[in-house]
Design a protein around this motif. Structure first.
Motif, mmCIF file in Angstrom:
data_model
loop_
_atom_site.group_PDB
_atom_site.id
_atom_site.type_symbol
_atom_site.label_atom_id
_atom_site.label_comp_id
_atom_site.label_asym_id
_atom_site.label_seq_id
_atom_site.Cartn_x
_atom_site.Cartn_y
_atom_site.Cartn_z
ATOM 1 N N ALA A 166 -7.299 -7.053 4.526
ATOM 2 C CA ALA A 166 -7.104 -5.671 4.103
ATOM 3 C C ALA A 166 -6.097 -4.960 5.003
ATOM 4 O O ALA A 166 -5.246 -4.206 4.520
ATOM 5 C CB ALA A 166 -8.436 -4.929 4.119
ATOM 6 N N GLY A 182 -2.637 -6.349 4.266
ATOM 7 C CA GLY A 182 -2.201 -5.864 2.960
ATOM 8 C C GLY A 182 -1.788 -4.406 3.007
ATOM 9 O O GLY A 182 -0.758 -4.020 2.437
ATOM 10 N N ALA A 183 -2.588 -3.579 3.678
ATOM 11 C CA ALA A 183 -2.250 -2.160 3.791
ATOM 12 C C ALA A 183 -0.944 -1.969 4.546
ATOM 13 O O ALA A 183 -0.102 -1.139 4.166
ATOM 14 C CB ALA A 183 -3.385 -1.415 4.497
ATOM 15 N N ALA A 236 -1.044 -7.726 -2.352
ATOM 16 C CA ALA A 236 -1.978 -6.741 -1.802
ATOM 17 C C ALA A 236 -2.255 -5.630 -2.808
ATOM 18 O O ALA A 236 -3.406 -5.188 -2.961
ATOM 19 C CB ALA A 236 -1.412 -6.163 -0.505
ATOM 20 N N LEU A 237 -1.225 -5.187 -3.507
ATOM 21 C CA LEU A 237 -1.401 -4.137 -4.502
ATOM 22 C C LEU A 237 -2.251 -4.637 -5.667
ATOM 23 O O LEU A 237 -3.120 -3.912 -6.178
ATOM 24 C CB LEU A 237 -0.025 -3.684 -4.994
ATOM 25 C CG LEU A 237 0.021 -2.467 -5.928
ATOM 26 C CD1 LEU A 237 -0.601 -1.256 -5.256
ATOM 27 C CD2 LEU A 237 1.462 -2.181 -6.341
ATOM 28 N N TYR A 238 -2.029 -5.861 -6.088
ATOM 29 C CA TYR A 238 -2.798 -6.431 -7.194
ATOM 30 C C TYR A 238 -4.291 -6.462 -6.873
ATOM 31 O O TYR A 238 -5.135 -6.191 -7.742
ATOM 32 C CB TYR A 238 -2.299 -7.853 -7.493
ATOM 33 C CG TYR A 238 -3.212 -8.643 -8.390
ATOM 34 C CD1 TYR A 238 -3.249 -8.416 -9.766
ATOM 35 C CD2 TYR A 238 -4.062 -9.617 -7.848
ATOM 36 C CE1 TYR A 238 -4.102 -9.144 -10.584
ATOM 37 C CE2 TYR A 238 -4.910 -10.350 -8.668
ATOM 38 C CZ TYR A 238 -4.927 -10.103 -10.025
ATOM 39 O OH TYR A 238 -5.776 -10.817 -10.836
ATOM 40 N N ARG A 239 -4.630 -6.787 -5.620
ATOM 41 C CA ARG A 239 -6.040 -6.923 -5.247
ATOM 42 C C ARG A 239 -6.812 -5.614 -5.357
ATOM 43 O O ARG A 239 -8.028 -5.633 -5.520
ATOM 44 C CB ARG A 239 -6.146 -7.492 -3.828
ATOM 45 C CG ARG A 239 -5.665 -8.923 -3.688
ATOM 46 C CD ARG A 239 -6.022 -9.512 -2.344
ATOM 47 N NE ARG A 239 -5.481 -10.856 -2.192
ATOM 48 C CZ ARG A 239 -4.480 -11.169 -1.384
ATOM 49 N NH1 ARG A 239 -3.925 -10.227 -0.640
ATOM 50 N NH2 ARG A 239 -4.047 -12.408 -1.306
ATOM 51 N N VAL A 240 -6.141 -4.486 -5.227
ATOM 52 C CA VAL A 240 -6.854 -3.203 -5.278
ATOM 53 C C VAL A 240 -6.776 -2.562 -6.664
ATOM 54 O O VAL A 240 -7.405 -1.528 -6.889
ATOM 55 C CB VAL A 240 -6.313 -2.220 -4.214
ATOM 56 C CG1 VAL A 240 -6.492 -2.801 -2.823
ATOM 57 C CG2 VAL A 240 -4.848 -1.880 -4.469
ATOM 58 N N LEU A 241 -6.029 -3.156 -7.576
ATOM 59 C CA LEU A 241 -5.938 -2.612 -8.931
ATOM 60 C C LEU A 241 -7.050 -3.200 -9.806
ATOM 61 O O LEU A 241 -7.420 -4.366 -9.638
ATOM 62 C CB LEU A 241 -4.577 -2.940 -9.551
ATOM 63 C CG LEU A 241 -3.355 -2.216 -8.967
ATOM 64 C CD1 LEU A 241 -2.095 -2.709 -9.654
ATOM 65 C CD2 LEU A 241 -3.493 -0.711 -9.120
#
Length: 432
Positions: free
Chosen positions: A69, A72-73, A128-133
């Motif tokens: 995390a 990714g951030a 990283a963006l995909y994982r939070v969508l």
């Protein structure tokens, strides 16, 4: 603008401590001699993809949700920072986007992947963006697609860098990056994370080079282990487009050298549309590199038609050290010196006079450019060592894959192609 951004600082033939002809002949002889030694001393397969030397505790850290995390951030924040700089920063070669795109990502992926393994899987801001969508159950990606989407992405990148009308255009690079994000994110929302492994040109590039990393995953326990890099090379997945990936990486770098030679410049100047001419030259270099290897890999007897068709993919890993050696030979000065400037730019991307770390007055260390004979010697060594390692991998693979009585013919064809790669590579690097 192009010369400021993409000049690699490589010494010319006059910077070699020996005549360039001697370097060419010596490189070819070194490769031939290493092949002869291998035939005499390496008579059974010695490399094992499943063998590792030491198990490390790093997997517990790298796989921890908090670590993923945080990385990714940070990667998304950096991407947003650079994206803002591409719009609000200076619209010339000093823009932070260009240094990040061409230097820190494209060239920097090679040493990073050699040391740390397939790093782009972890630091990719799109992953990283995909994982939070929010996303539903992914569709199955057709296996026959292989890594063809990634090949198209690699061709799009090298075309922008080497054949487009203005590779130093901030707007052009920004548009490329926006399309990259849209295509990858859109595909992942449909097909899941497997789409990144098949379509992300940077991830496939990183994963390919990482086959030579000393750090790897144990296939059963998923622990991070230290291994002999040569053992890892043969773990390169054989998929549709595997040979095209290595051919694109090697052929595009060769074209970059070719495009800097006086002969090419004179030839291109006398013809029509420069973009069309450069595009044709780039595609021709990729095609020649790939076709020569494909034909050599299939030049053997004693195998079925189906097995013969598989051989280029099964032997493609032998090109990885050649790609790595040529990248270091071609981009070393560029990475070290332009890389420093690219990092400095990130701390003041909007040209506001910011100095958060007290490095505003720091200057780039041009130690490599100040010693062109050293750079030229390193260049020769990188190319020759890369090819010797490639011949070693091809030899061991041939012992595993080919009938003993037919292995020599198949290896000889590959060795001749690699001698040709060595000769032409050095010839182009030192200005033809």
């Amino acid at each position: 603008m192009r010369s400021e951004l993409l000049a690699h600082g490589l010494g010319g033939s006059t910077d070699l401590p020996i005549p360039v002809t001697y370097a060419l002949i010596g490189g070819a002889w070194a490769l031939a001699a290493s092949f002869a030694v291998l035939l005499l001393a390496w008579k059974t397969p010695r490399l094992s993809p499943d063998r590792h030397m030491v198990r490390t505790p790093l997997a517990g850290v790298v796989d921890a949700p908090a670590f993923r995390a945080a990385v990714g951030a940070a990667s998304v924040a950096l991407a947003v920072w650079v994206g803002a700089a591409s719009v609000l920063g200076p619209q010339d070669a000093s823009n932070a986007l260009l240094g990040v795109f061409y230097v820190l990502v494209w060239v920097g992926l090679v040493p990073a992947s050699l040391v740390f393994g397939p790093v782009w899987r972890i630091v990719s801001p799109v992953r990283a963006l995909y994982r939070v969508l929010p996303h539903g159950r992914p569709r199955t990606l057709p296996d026959g697609i292989g890594v063809v989407p990634a090949v198209l992405g690699l061709l799009a990148f090298v075309w922008l860098e080497l054949a487009s009308s203005d590779p130093g255009s901030v707007a052009a690079v920004r548009t490329w990056c926006l399309l990259y994000v849209v295509i990858l994110l859109g595909g992942a929302l449909i097909f899941g994370e497997e789409w990144f492994a098949r379509a992300d040109p940077f991830e496939v590039f990183s994963d390919t080079v990482a086959r030579l990393s000393i750090l790897a995953r144990d296939t059963e326990t998923r622990a991070l282990v230290l291994r002999n890099p040569l053992d890892g090379a043969a773990t390169l997945p054989v998929r549709r487009g595997t040979v095209a990936v290595t051919a694109t990486l090697l052929g595009s770098t060769a074209f970059d050298s070719l495009a800097q030679t006086p002969s090419w410049k004179s030839f291109a100047r006398d013809l029509g549309d420069p973009v069309l001419i450069r595009t044709a030259g780039l595609l021709a270099c990729v095609a020649v590199v790939g076709s020569a290897f494909w034909l050599a890999a299939r030049t053997t007897g004693g195998v079925t038609r189906e097995r013969r068709a598989q051989l280029p993919g099964l032997l493609a890993h032998s090109l990885i050290p050649i790609v790595v050696g040529y990248f270091f030979a071609h981009y070393l000065t560029y990475l070290v010196e332009k890389g420093q400037q690219s990092v400095f730019t990130l701390f003041d991307p909007f040209d506001r006079g910011w100095n958060p770390l007290g490095i505003a007055d720091a200057s780039v260390n041009y130690a490599l450019s100040s010693h062109p004979s050293v750079v030229a010697s390193i260049t020769v060594l990188c190319v020759v060592i890369g090819h010797i390692v490639g011949v070693t991998l091809a030899h061991d693979a041939a012992l595993r894959l080919l009938p003993k009585k037919d292995a020599l013919l198949g290896e000889l064809a590959l060795m001749l192609v690699m001698v040709l790669y060595t000769f032409l590579g050095l010839f182009l690097l030192f200005g033809a």
